[in-house]
Design a protein around this motif. Structure first.
Motif, mmCIF file in Angstrom:
data_model
loop_
_atom_site.group_PDB
_atom_site.id
_atom_site.type_symbol
_atom_site.label_atom_id
_atom_site.label_comp_id
_atom_site.label_asym_id
_atom_site.label_seq_id
_atom_site.Cartn_x
_atom_site.Cartn_y
_atom_site.Cartn_z
ATOM 1 N N GLN A 153 -61.339 -93.866 64.450
ATOM 2 C CA GLN A 153 -61.496 -95.075 63.641
ATOM 3 C C GLN A 153 -62.373 -94.803 62.423
ATOM 4 O O GLN A 153 -62.077 -95.269 61.318
ATOM 5 N N HIS A 154 -63.436 -94.051 62.611
ATOM 6 C CA HIS A 154 -64.342 -93.739 61.505
ATOM 7 C C HIS A 154 -63.611 -92.945 60.415
ATOM 8 O O HIS A 154 -63.720 -93.255 59.223
ATOM 9 N N LEU A 155 -62.878 -91.923 60.815
ATOM 10 C CA LEU A 155 -62.127 -91.127 59.840
ATOM 11 C C LEU A 155 -61.032 -91.954 59.175
ATOM 12 O O LEU A 155 -60.821 -91.846 57.968
ATOM 13 N N ALA A 156 -60.351 -92.787 59.954
ATOM 14 C CA ALA A 156 -59.300 -93.642 59.393
ATOM 15 C C ALA A 156 -59.890 -94.588 58.352
ATOM 16 O O ALA A 156 -59.299 -94.806 57.286
ATOM 17 N N ARG A 157 -61.049 -95.147 58.643
ATOM 18 C CA ARG A 157 -61.713 -96.048 57.694
ATOM 19 C C ARG A 157 -62.017 -95.315 56.389
ATOM 20 O O ARG A 157 -61.738 -95.808 55.292
ATOM 21 N N ASP A 158 -62.579 -94.119 56.496
ATOM 22 C CA ASP A 158 -62.920 -93.352 55.296
ATOM 23 C C ASP A 158 -61.675 -92.995 54.482
ATOM 24 O O ASP A 158 -61.686 -93.061 53.248
ATOM 25 N N LEU A 159 -60.604 -92.621 55.168
ATOM 26 C CA LEU A 159 -59.363 -92.266 54.476
ATOM 27 C C LEU A 159 -58.708 -93.493 53.840
ATOM 28 O O LEU A 159 -58.178 -93.408 52.727
ATOM 29 N N LEU A 160 -58.750 -94.630 54.526
ATOM 30 C CA LEU A 160 -58.210 -95.869 53.945
ATOM 31 C C LEU A 160 -58.988 -96.249 52.687
ATOM 32 O O LEU A 160 -58.398 -96.622 51.672
ATOM 33 N N LYS A 161 -60.289 -96.151 52.759
ATOM 34 C CA LYS A 161 -61.126 -96.496 51.613
ATOM 35 C C LYS A 161 -60.801 -95.584 50.427
ATOM 36 O O LYS A 161 -60.645 -96.054 49.297
ATOM 37 N N ALA A 162 -60.669 -94.311 50.689
ATOM 38 C CA ALA A 162 -60.351 -93.358 49.617
ATOM 39 C C ALA A 162 -59.021 -93.698 48.963
ATOM 40 O O ALA A 162 -58.888 -93.659 47.730
ATOM 41 N N ARG A 163 -58.032 -94.049 49.759
ATOM 42 C CA ARG A 163 -56.720 -94.377 49.211
ATOM 43 C C ARG A 163 -56.752 -95.703 48.452
ATOM 44 O O ARG A 163 -56.177 -95.819 47.372
ATOM 45 N N LEU A 164 -57.413 -96.697 48.994
ATOM 46 C CA LEU A 164 -57.516 -97.978 48.297
ATOM 47 C C LEU A 164 -58.149 -97.818 46.926
ATOM 48 O O LEU A 164 -57.682 -98.393 45.945
ATOM 49 N N TYR A 165 -59.217 -97.039 46.859
ATOM 50 C CA TYR A 165 -59.939 -96.907 45.597
ATOM 51 C C TYR A 165 -59.291 -95.928 44.622
ATOM 52 O O TYR A 165 -59.584 -95.966 43.436
ATOM 53 N N SER A 166 -58.420 -95.069 45.088
ATOM 54 C CA SER A 166 -57.732 -94.166 44.161
ATOM 55 C C SER A 166 -56.357 -94.706 43.766
ATOM 56 O O SER A 166 -55.876 -94.400 42.675
ATOM 57 N N TRP A 167 -55.726 -95.515 44.611
ATOM 58 C CA TRP A 167 -54.390 -96.031 44.303
ATOM 59 C C TRP A 167 -54.433 -97.381 43.585
ATOM 60 O O TRP A 167 -53.438 -97.816 43.051
ATOM 61 N N CYS A 168 -55.566 -98.057 43.627
ATOM 62 C CA CYS A 168 -55.664 -99.385 42.994
ATOM 63 C C CYS A 168 -56.696 -99.378 41.884
ATOM 64 O O CYS A 168 -57.702 -98.779 41.966
#
Length: 171
Positions: free
Chosen positions: A156-171
């Motif tokens: 969950q911790h890694l998934a959260r970090d990866l989701l955050k990275a994608r949200l902030y780079s794709w939007c």
């Protein structure tokens, strides 16, 4: 909110820079244009997206991340089921599959006759996820969301970090 809203949100995040029409949104997700529009309206009403003089809503990154990380597993709880054939999800799909070994039980899968992986069944948040997964970005977001729904603390911790990275780079 409805389960389809999560899939619509993932698609809108994946195309945030370039945009998409409601017709394109519906075709890429295998849902009607009316359903895509209604889901978008619910996402705006929930304050996860905003109208930004665009054809479709734009994500509020922090609010969406907070909902995905802290709320989704309670709103749409997930349970691993009997072994099935399907599409890999959660720790069984990239980017998490590169970080976690395959266990004896196999990796979680979205049940599908077209799948090529065997493991414990995990119903996707909405049936349109299987169609939406044709877009690699959407597939990645949905598998990370599944890791938040069924994963252990480290996953969950890694998934959260990866989701955050994608949200902030794709939007």
């Amino acid at each position: 909110m409805k389960p389809v809203d999560t899939v619509v949100a993932a698609k809108l995040v994946s195309v945030a820079i370039n945009g998409i029409s409601y017709q394109g949104l519906s075709e890429s997700l295998g849902i009607s244009a009316a359903e895509a529009h209604a889901a978008s309206r619910r996402l705006i009403k929930a304050r996860l997206f905003r109208d930004k003089d665009r054809q479709v809503p734009y994500p509020k990154r922090q609010a969406l991340l907070e909902f995905w990380v802290h709320g989704l597993k309670y709103v749409y709880p997930a349970e691993l089921g009997a072994p099935s054939r399907g599409m890999a999800t959660s720790v069984g799909a990239l980017p998490l599959s590169a970080l976690f070994p395959v266990t004896e039980e196999g990796v979680p899968v979205w049940p599908s006759a077209d799948g090529n992986v065997r493991g414990p069944a995990l119903e996707p948040v909405h049936p349109s996820a299987l169609t939406a997964a044709q877009d690699s970005r959407v597939y990645e977001l949905l598998t990370l969301i599944d890791a938040l729904r069924v994963g252990r603390a480290r996953e969950q911790h890694l998934a959260r970090d990866l989701l955050k990275a994608r949200l902030y780079s794709w939007c």
